[in-house]
Design a protein around this motif. Structure first.
Motif, PDB file in Angstrom:
ATOM      1  N   UNK A  45      20.570  49.123  23.680  1.00 38.68           N
ATOM      2  CA  UNK A  45      20.304  48.336  22.497  1.00 38.68           C
ATOM      3  C   UNK A  45      20.720  46.888  22.576  1.00 38.68           C
ATOM      4  N   UNK A  46      19.958  46.123  21.848  1.00 40.50           N
ATOM      5  CA  UNK A  46      20.194  44.707  21.935  1.00 40.50           C
ATOM      6  C   UNK A  46      20.314  44.247  20.433  1.00 40.50           C
ATOM      7  N   UNK A  47      21.262  43.205  20.462  1.00 42.68           N
ATOM      8  CA  UNK A  47      21.462  42.356  19.317  1.00 42.68           C
ATOM      9  C   UNK A  47      21.070  41.048  19.674  1.00 42.68           C
ATOM     10  N   UNK A  96      11.484  49.018  21.058  1.00 40.60           N
ATOM     11  CA  UNK A  96      11.253  48.884  19.476  1.00 40.60           C
ATOM     12  C   UNK A  96      12.161  48.062  18.690  1.00 40.60           C
ATOM     13  N   UNK A  97      11.622  47.550  17.742  1.00 39.41           N
ATOM     14  CA  UNK A  97      12.487  46.750  16.823  1.00 39.41           C
ATOM     15  C   UNK A  97      12.853  47.687  15.648  1.00 39.41           C
ATOM     16  N   UNK A 117      18.067  57.634  19.111  1.00 36.25           N
ATOM     17  CA  UNK A 117      16.826  58.574  19.592  1.00 36.25           C
ATOM     18  C   UNK A 117      15.832  57.764  20.255  1.00 36.25           C
ATOM     19  N   UNK A 118      15.750  56.433  19.940  1.00 34.00           N
ATOM     20  CA  UNK A 118      15.031  55.498  20.889  1.00 34.00           C
ATOM     21  C   UNK A 118      15.536  55.463  22.190  1.00 34.00           C
ATOM     22  N   UNK A 119      16.729  55.064  22.201  1.00 37.42           N
ATOM     23  CA  UNK A 119      17.334  54.866  23.391  1.00 37.42           C
ATOM     24  C   UNK A 119      17.249  56.102  24.540  1.00 37.42           C
ATOM     25  N   UNK A 125      15.986  49.468  22.230  1.00 40.49           N
ATOM     26  CA  UNK A 125      16.337  49.499  20.708  1.00 40.49           C
ATOM     27  C   UNK A 125      16.882  47.905  20.598  1.00 40.49           C
ATOM     28  N   UNK A 126      15.861  47.188  19.878  1.00 37.43           N
ATOM     29  CA  UNK A 126      16.304  45.846  19.672  1.00 37.43           C
ATOM     30  C   UNK A 126      16.595  45.793  18.151  1.00 37.43           C
TER      31      UNK A 126
END
Length: 235
Positions: A45-47, A96-97, A117-119, A125-126
């Protein structure tokens, strides 16, 4: 090795050698480093910050309404998120954003369960838009998202290779910590992240590793336990 990470990226670092905006070379380097770690099977996950485009707090100092300024900053993080997702997709890494406020079709609206779910599907996941609320930094947003998605660690990618006794860009005598507790950060008055973000991580036992993301290969080194950066932990 960590199974799931929250990677916090600096918007300013995306400028690379430029004075404003996004440096395409730096963006491509980030994408390659992220894909290298995703290929290990790590869930990411990215911020990402928005300071290369607009920073709400500095805008408030120039006469902008603080709430509107912070909302502009949220949009800046979304621009960076879209750029990073495009760079990842172009090298074969699905991304995915997800946005903190509704911006469909620019991105899906964020929820903890959708991000997981995306990860779990192998996509990066951005997580854009900060917390979706004014008066909170993207550091606080990354701490919150890291806790929500049940990350094993928060990796804070910066322009320096860890936490020092003083700003190493200003004080040549500054010395680096290999590891430090949250309480030591408080007591020494070190500016690693804002206090809200640090408190969130401490209270929820989310460790932080601060490292230099601008050196190509460093993200992989962190993930393979090479001794770089500074570990922040609950003592």
């Amino acid at each position: 090795m960590y199974k799931r990470i929250l990677l916090k990226l600096s918007g300013e670092s995306l400028m690379g050698s430029k004075q404003y905006g996004i440096d395409e070379v730096r963006l491509a380097e980030y994408a390659q480093q992220i894909k290298q770690v995703a290929d290990l099977g790590v869930q990411i996950g990215i911020v990402i910050g928005g300071g290369n485009i607009f920073r709400g707090l500095s805008g408030a100092g120039k006469g902008f309404d603080r709430v509107k300024g912070d909302q502009m900053g949220m949009l800046a993080t979304t621009i960076n998120a879209l750029a990073l997702s495009s760079a990842l997709n172009s090298i074969g890494q699905k991304a995915r954003v997800l946005t903190a406020i509704n911006m469909f079709p620019i991105g899906e609206q964020y929820s903890k369960w959708r991000a997981i779910e995306v990860m779990e599907a192998g996509e990066v996941a951005i997580l854009a838009g900060g917390t979706g609320c004014p008066y909170f930094t993207t550091d606080t947003g990354s701490a919150l998202r890291g806790i929500e998605i049940e990350a094993d660690v928060m990796l804070k990618g910066t322009r320096v290779d860890g936490i020092y006794t003083a700003d190493p860009e200003k004080d040549p005598t500054a010395t680096k910590f290999d590891k430090i507790t949250y309480d030591e950060i408080y007591n020494k008055g070190l500016k690693v992240m804002d206090l809200t973000a640090t408190t969130l991580c401490r209270d929820n036992k989310l460790p932080i590793i601060v490292f230099n993301m601008d050196v190509v290969g460093n993200l992989y080194k962190v993930m393979t336990d090479e001794p770089i950066g500074t570990l922040v932990y609950e003592g």
